[in-house]
Design a protein around this motif. Structure first.
Motif, PDB file in Angstrom:
ATOM      1  N   ASP A 588      71.519 -11.462  43.984  1.00  0.00           N
ATOM      2  CA  ASP A 588      70.908 -11.045  45.248  1.00  0.00           C
ATOM      3  C   ASP A 588      70.436  -9.595  45.185  1.00  0.00           C
ATOM      4  O   ASP A 588      69.356  -9.257  45.702  1.00  0.00           O
ATOM      5  CB  ASP A 588      71.914 -11.223  46.385  1.00  0.00           C
ATOM      6  CG  ASP A 588      72.277 -12.693  46.599  1.00  0.00           C
ATOM      7  OD1 ASP A 588      71.524 -13.565  46.098  1.00  0.00           O
ATOM      8  OD2 ASP A 588      73.318 -12.956  47.246  1.00  0.00           O
ATOM      9  N   ALA A 589      71.238  -8.720  44.559  1.00  0.00           N
ATOM     10  CA  ALA A 589      70.840  -7.312  44.438  1.00  0.00           C
ATOM     11  C   ALA A 589      69.576  -7.179  43.595  1.00  0.00           C
ATOM     12  O   ALA A 589      68.680  -6.377  43.899  1.00  0.00           O
ATOM     13  CB  ALA A 589      71.976  -6.506  43.814  1.00  0.00           C
ATOM     14  N   THR A 593      65.639  -5.699  44.716  1.00  0.00           N
ATOM     15  CA  THR A 593      64.971  -4.570  44.061  1.00  0.00           C
ATOM     16  C   THR A 593      63.807  -5.002  43.171  1.00  0.00           C
ATOM     17  O   THR A 593      63.114  -4.161  42.607  1.00  0.00           O
ATOM     18  CB  THR A 593      65.977  -3.794  43.186  1.00  0.00           C
ATOM     19  OG1 THR A 593      66.509  -4.686  42.190  1.00  0.00           O
ATOM     20  CG2 THR A 593      67.100  -3.225  44.032  1.00  0.00           C
ATOM     21  N   ALA A 594      63.592  -6.319  43.063  1.00  0.00           N
ATOM     22  CA  ALA A 594      62.551  -6.800  42.145  1.00  0.00           C
ATOM     23  C   ALA A 594      61.164  -6.317  42.545  1.00  0.00           C
ATOM     24  O   ALA A 594      60.358  -5.948  41.692  1.00  0.00           O
ATOM     25  CB  ALA A 594      62.576  -8.330  42.087  1.00  0.00           C
ATOM     26  N   ALA A 599      66.129   3.723  43.133  1.00  0.00           N
ATOM     27  CA  ALA A 599      67.309   4.218  42.415  1.00  0.00           C
ATOM     28  C   ALA A 599      68.316   3.120  42.184  1.00  0.00           C
ATOM     29  O   ALA A 599      69.187   3.228  41.327  1.00  0.00           O
ATOM     30  CB  ALA A 599      67.954   5.363  43.191  1.00  0.00           C
ATOM     31  N   ASP A 600      68.218   2.038  43.000  1.00  0.00           N
ATOM     32  CA  ASP A 600      69.161   0.937  42.829  1.00  0.00           C
ATOM     33  C   ASP A 600      69.000   0.253  41.482  1.00  0.00           C
ATOM     34  O   ASP A 600      69.899  -0.443  41.015  1.00  0.00           O
ATOM     35  CB  ASP A 600      68.974  -0.091  43.950  1.00  0.00           C
ATOM     36  CG  ASP A 600      69.475   0.425  45.287  1.00  0.00           C
ATOM     37  OD1 ASP A 600      70.252   1.404  45.246  1.00  0.00           O
ATOM     38  OD2 ASP A 600      69.104  -0.146  46.330  1.00  0.00           O
ATOM     39  N   ASP A 601      67.818   0.444  40.855  1.00  0.00           N
ATOM     40  CA  ASP A 601      67.633  -0.151  39.535  1.00  0.00           C
ATOM     41  C   ASP A 601      68.663   0.387  38.544  1.00  0.00           C
ATOM     42  O   ASP A 601      69.209  -0.352  37.720  1.00  0.00           O
ATOM     43  CB  ASP A 601      66.224   0.139  39.013  1.00  0.00           C
ATOM     44  CG  ASP A 601      65.190  -0.745  39.701  1.00  0.00           C
ATOM     45  OD1 ASP A 601      65.600  -1.737  40.321  1.00  0.00           O
ATOM     46  OD2 ASP A 601      63.996  -0.439  39.608  1.00  0.00           O
ATOM     47  N   ASP A 602      68.899   1.707  38.613  1.00  0.00           N
ATOM     48  CA  ASP A 602      69.890   2.302  37.713  1.00  0.00           C
ATOM     49  C   ASP A 602      71.280   1.760  38.004  1.00  0.00           C
ATOM     50  O   ASP A 602      72.058   1.494  37.087  1.00  0.00           O
ATOM     51  CB  ASP A 602      69.889   3.830  37.860  1.00  0.00           C
ATOM     52  CG  ASP A 602      68.611   4.445  37.306  1.00  0.00           C
ATOM     53  OD1 ASP A 602      67.992   3.788  36.449  1.00  0.00           O
ATOM     54  OD2 ASP A 602      68.268   5.559  37.720  1.00  0.00           O
TER      55      ASP A 602
END
Length: 641
Positions: A588-589, A593-594, A599-602
């Motif tokens: 889900d996360a 972010t797709a 910054a959530d990618d990191d």
């Protein structure tokens, strides 16, 4: 001062060993005489062989024998032979020091031995027979001259910290060992070893089969006060292996084994056979009841001696027994072999190769009979020598099926009793086609591995292979009784459909809602893994790492590198449990972010890294960067509080 008189110190470890030998709680001090006679017999064997090889050797071989001379008045006992003898350098090397590997380990084991039997067993395994003389003697004097040399050597010690060595110009050929005996003290069970009855008793018990005459020198008073000496042969001298089995008692077999193996315990099984074909030979072999001290060291000794028509040729004859059966003790007496045969020639002699094949089959057959007849006794044997038999799975393809039958392996079927492969096959589920196993560092680590979850849940038995050598043989043995051996840490697993091909990469399609996450993990962890996919083997864990069907395990990779073999790093596969909350949240996360990189990618990448490291740790593996792992865990914990 190569020829003069010197007082030298014992090697440090030799001093410790002497102290332990003298002060250990021995149950049978009579053993000292057996050891001295055994050494004398070896010296005679070596002289006989040397004289046959070298016709110019200046040595008297006309009346080779062992002599025992008691002197009650002087409280001495002398054991003498006219064998090969020793040079001064050999005396210093063989008596003054112990040049054997493993001495330190022996000392530690002796110090921690709980009882007399344990001490005796360890000393017997290590073969320190000469030093046993100090159990009954306050001082030992050795006089020796090597055959072919002009000057002898005299050695003397009280068994403390030093020994004295000097020339003995008039020493006869061979070796004499004189024991200056301790006082008789019946409270300590120290017998009078100058008594003829006691000497006869010991020789009859331990050394009756020695092929050389053992002569007891009796003295009496003659006319006008002269001393008359009368030598009496007190052993039968008949080689035990040449006698019919029906004429030999079990006690004789046991004592022969103890003599030739330098062991203090009874053998587990005796193998006595005779071949009278085109290449005749007699063989008397034994399965010990415990592993020799050095069985798994680099310089492990072998226990089979070669004779030709009762003439000693060599010990540790590796041409007669493969390395994995190095624990077998005994003798092989060939009737039609040259006395000048060398180790190199033996390796290529077709008759010897034939003898070896027959002996191996007989030894393995004896072990198999023992397994069928007495499970408890066989368990003792396998506990001692199971690792060596597993080596045979790699060395001896001709006998692999028999060796597989002999294995006792832990499994999930029973926590206390091991199983045979035959027993496993008999318990297999009706639709089960493969024999499942898992390797690891310990039973606990294997039982708690994520790879076990589906098998435990569905009641499939799994072999637990926690011996380091299991990693090697299980990787090379492909099947047993027509059933493939299958590591549950490799390939795909789908126990819901037993007919589905276990190694087929397309056996179970991925669920579409995880496709994006799997692609992300494969790209993000590309340095560590070759692929991320959903798992059918996990029920409670979030993830695990598996290998392809034909890939070596990480432990096997490590083992190969430790032996100097160049092995490339093999990437493994990360499998995810699609029903685990952590995996669902990761999906889900990633979906959030797709379309909106941030910054959530990191954070997602760090989560992926943590997930992989957790999977490696769960199977007992080693993560590449423990410091980074702890920082990531600490950060996650802090963020969650």
């Amino acid at each position: 001062m190569s020829g003069g008189s010197e007082t030298l110190e014992f090697q440090a470890e030799t001093r410790q060993l002497l102290h332990l030998v003298v002060h250990s709680l021995y149950s049978d001090k009579d053993i000292f005489l057996r050891e001295l006679i055994s050494n004398a017999s070896d010296a005679l064997d070596k002289l006989r062989l040397e004289s046959l090889k070298d016709a110019d050797l200046a040595a008297d071989t006309s009346d080779l024998h062992i002599e025992i001379r008691p002197d009650a008045g002087a409280r001495t006992l002398t054991v003498r032979d006219d064998g090969i003898g020793m040079s001064r350098a050999e005396v210093v090397d063989l008596i003054g020091t112990i040049a054997k590997s493993g001495t330190a380990g022996l000392l530690e084991k002796l110090k921690s031995a709980k009882d007399a039997e344990a001490s005796n067993t360890l000393i017997g395994q290590f073969g320190v027979g000469f030093y046993s003389a100090f159990m009954v003697a306050d001082k030992v004097t050795l006089v020796t001259r090597r055959a072919g040399e002009d000057v002898g050597t005299r050695w003397e010690s009280t068994g403390e910290s030093t020994y004295r060595i000097e020339q003995a110009p008039y020493a006869p050929q061979g070796t004499s060992v004189t024991l200056h005996l301790k006082p008789v003290d019946t409270d300590d069970h120290v017998f009078d070893y100058t008594a003829e009855s006691k000497i006869r008793e010991i020789v009859k018990k331990y050394s009756d089969f020695i092929r050389w005459p053992i002569r007891l020198i009796s003295t009496s008073s003659g006319d006008e006060g002269t001393v008359v000496e009368e030598p009496k042969t007190i052993n039968s001298m008949k080689a035990l292996w040449s006698r019919p089995r029906s004429e030999i008692t079990e006690d004789e077999y046991r004592e022969f084994y103890k003599q030739i193996a330098h062991d203090w315990t009874d053998p587990l099984e005796t193998v006595h056979l005779r071949s009278e074909g085109t290449f005749a030979y007699d063989a008397l072999l034994f399965l010990p009841s415990h592993a020799p001290f050095d069985l798994y060291t680099r310089d492990a000794k072998r226990g089979v001696h070669l004779y030709v028509n009762r003439v000693f040729i060599m010990d540790e004859c590796d041409a007669l027994m493969p390395h994995y059966l190095r624990f077998v003790a005994g003798v092989v007496d060939a009737h039609d072999l040259s006395l000048n045969v060398s180790r190199e020639l033996l390796q290529h002699d077709r008759h010897i190769r034939g003898v070896r094949r027959r002996l191996v089959k007989k030894i393995l057959g004896t072990a198999k009979d023992l397994q069928a007849a007495d499970a408890e006794k066989y368990r003792v044997f396998f506990d001692a020598f199971g690792r060596a038999l597993k080596e045979g799975l790699l060395e001896d393809a001709d006998n692999r099926e028999t060796l597989l039958d002999l294995l006792l392996l832990e499994s999930t079927h029973d926590e206390t009793e091991p199983t045979t492969l035959r027993g496993y096959v008999e318990r297999m589920k009706e639709d089960q086609k493969e024999i499942y196993y898992l390797t690891g560092a310990s039973r606990a680590a294997i039982e708690n591995s994520p790879h076990m979850e589906a098998f435990q849940a569905k009641g499939y038995e799994v072999l637990i292979l926690a011996d380091p050598i299991d990693e090697v043989w299980a990787d090379q043995v492909l099947e047993y009784d027509g059933r493939p051996l299958r590591s549950i840490a490799k390939g795909r697993v789908d126990l819901d459909d037993a007919d589905e091909a276990a190694g087929d990469a397309d056996a179970k399609p991925e669920r579409e809602d995880f496709t994006a996450l799997l692609s992300f993990l494969t790209a993000t962890l590309g340095e560590q893994i070759k692929q991320a996919r959903l798992s059918t083997r996990l029920t409670t864990s979030a993830a695990c790492v598996v290998g392809d069907v034909n890939d070596p395990t990480p432990a096997l990779e490590k083992l190969y590198r430790a032996t100097g073999q160049p092995v490339p790093h093999i990437k493994r596969i990360l499998e995810l449990n699609p029903d685990h909350p952590l995996v669902i949240k990761l999906r889900d996360a990633h979906a959030r972010t797709a379309d909106e990189p941030s910054a959530d990618d990191d954070a997602l990448a760090r989560s992926a890294e943590l997930l992989y490291d957790l999977a490696v740790l769960a199977e007992g593996g080693e993560i590449e960067n423990p410091a980074r792992f702890t920082r990531l865990v600490a950060d996650r914990l802090a963020a969650g509080l």
